[in-house]
Write an enzyme that holds these catalytic residues in place. Sequence first.
Site, PDB file in Angstrom:
ATOM      1  N   GLN A 182       0.817  -1.210   0.000  1.00 21.51           N
ATOM      2  CA  GLN A 182       0.000   0.000   0.000  1.00 21.51           C
ATOM      3  C   GLN A 182       0.853   1.263   0.000  1.00 21.51           C
ATOM      4  OE1 GLN A 182      -2.708  -0.365   3.328  1.00 21.51           O
ATOM      5  NE2 GLN A 182      -3.682  -2.188   2.494  1.00 21.51           N
ATOM      6  N   HIS A 247      -1.156   0.105   5.616  1.00 16.86           N
ATOM      7  CA  HIS A 247      -1.701   1.011   6.643  1.00 16.86           C
ATOM      8  C   HIS A 247      -0.758   2.184   6.927  1.00 16.86           C
ATOM      9  CE1 HIS A 247      -4.561  -2.287   8.439  1.00 16.86           C
ATOM     10  NE2 HIS A 247      -4.646  -2.162   7.122  1.00 16.86           N
ATOM     11  N   GLU A 341     -15.130   3.760   9.331  1.00 17.05           N
ATOM     12  CA  GLU A 341     -15.704   4.804  10.175  1.00 17.05           C
ATOM     13  C   GLU A 341     -15.544   6.199   9.588  1.00 17.05           C
ATOM     14  OE1 GLU A 341     -14.518   2.685  14.468  1.00 17.05           O
ATOM     15  OE2 GLU A 341     -13.764   4.671  13.959  1.00 17.05           O
ATOM     16  N   TYR A 351      -9.965   7.168  19.617  1.00 13.16           N
ATOM     17  CA  TYR A 351     -10.996   6.670  18.704  1.00 13.16           C
ATOM     18  C   TYR A 351     -11.115   5.151  18.708  1.00 13.16           C
ATOM     19  CZ  TYR A 351     -11.832  11.426  17.553  1.00 13.16           C
ATOM     20  OH  TYR A 351     -12.180  12.754  17.676  1.00 13.16           O
ATOM     21  N   TYR A 362     -10.250 -10.396   9.304  1.00 14.04           N
ATOM     22  CA  TYR A 362     -10.440 -10.928   7.961  1.00 14.04           C
ATOM     23  C   TYR A 362     -10.657 -12.434   7.954  1.00 14.04           C
ATOM     24  CZ  TYR A 362      -8.958  -6.331   6.408  1.00 14.04           C
ATOM     25  OH  TYR A 362      -8.880  -4.988   6.204  1.00 14.04           O
TER      26      TYR A 362
END
Length: 468
Positions: A182, A247, A341, A351, A362
């Site tokens: 990513q 991430h 979210e 949070y 997963y």
Amino acid sequence: MIKGKTFLVMGVAGAVALLSFNWQKNTGGKSSDPEKNYQEYCAGCHGAQMNAFADRKWKYGNSAEDLFKSIKFGNKDDGMPAFAQTFSDAEIKALADYILKGIANVDRYNFNQKPKSDLFETENGKIKLEKVFGDAKNVWGMAFLPGGEILATDKSGVLYLVTEDDKSKKINGVPAVRFGGQGGLMDVLLHPDFAKNKTIYLSYSKPHASNNNLQTTAIFKAVFSGDALQSGKDIFVAQPYTSTRHHYGSRMVFGKDGMLYFSVGERGNERENPQSLENGLGKIHRIGADGEIPKDNPFYNRKNADQSIYSYGHRNPQGLALNPFTQQLWEHEHGPRGGDEINIIKKGANYGWPVVSYGINYNGKIITTLTAKEGIENPIFYWNPSIAPSGMAFVNSDVYKGWKGNLLVGSLRFQYLNRCVVKDGKIVKEELLFKNIGRVRDVRQAPNGYVYLAVEGEGIYKLLPQQK
């Protein structure tokens, strides 16, 4: 959960959570209300919001009749007990109907056809998608220059200058990125006083100087001059570096206070990073335009804390936008399987990831049974199933009928643009736009009021409303 052993049931059998050994003996606590029965008997393993049911292949069918049979008779091979002695037939039917109703929203994302034209019907009229840039393979972020040109990042490590006549050129001086997974070259942002100082910011996955297995999220500042970046330097490097390649977070925005806010993902280590104030992963950070750390940051004076942290407990935030109507900072982040979210970011707030979540792992295992806890900020909205949100923009122009005040979010997973109607700080309605257009990586409103989409493998589109 049975004495520390969790059963993963991969079919309709999973529609009812596994209970303790005394389930069938203890029938006195059941209710005639299917919602109460679900919460008491099922939510502990499958989530209060039916998290475990949203993304699954139903091994034994998913009709009301199929669920009725599985609940009543069970399935010994999958560890599913029979509930014939626990519930009456009417109660089982009501529970099956309740479960089906709770997961019905999954079907709304079953888009079967690819677009056949560049014209799309919306609730407020037709919109044409006009491609304005197609040279990049994977546009990750966009920024609009005062003259109408677009700076566009390609994940592979290239920064493009795109002119209004669909021409582009590559910009030199970009930092070396760790392209893979990513990671790569990600967001791009202009300084609020760009017209005078020509300063831009890039977020990217930075390789470690001496260990090729490590990388992290970094923020790069430079002066944009013609076809090159000059005086470039990192003004933030998230610690610690990790070996994972996912991430990264990486969205950036300037706040009303002139400070630079940006997201850093937890890099896949949810058990150590997002809840610790001693590292920079799984956080929203706040720094000055030159990288200085403001003394009024919430943890500036806390011993061993990362002083740039503004909020924590985040998973992988790939959407960050300043609400132009309230000046609040809004954020969205990827959940696990379920539980993406939208949050309104508050100074020093937690949070919750992974203490609370609306999603599951997963592999189907429950991460937490909690969706709320004292001291943790609740999201104002969540998606189940996950849409894999990326990019985020408020509409404050009059170009699009009925869109002013709306929030736009790209979907990577289901390949569409999500229009969120906002009222009193809440999402009260959604419209799914441009279905199957491709993985929408970024969405921005330009200074001229028009909205632009970055679609993976396609490039950048301009949204043109059509006259009736």
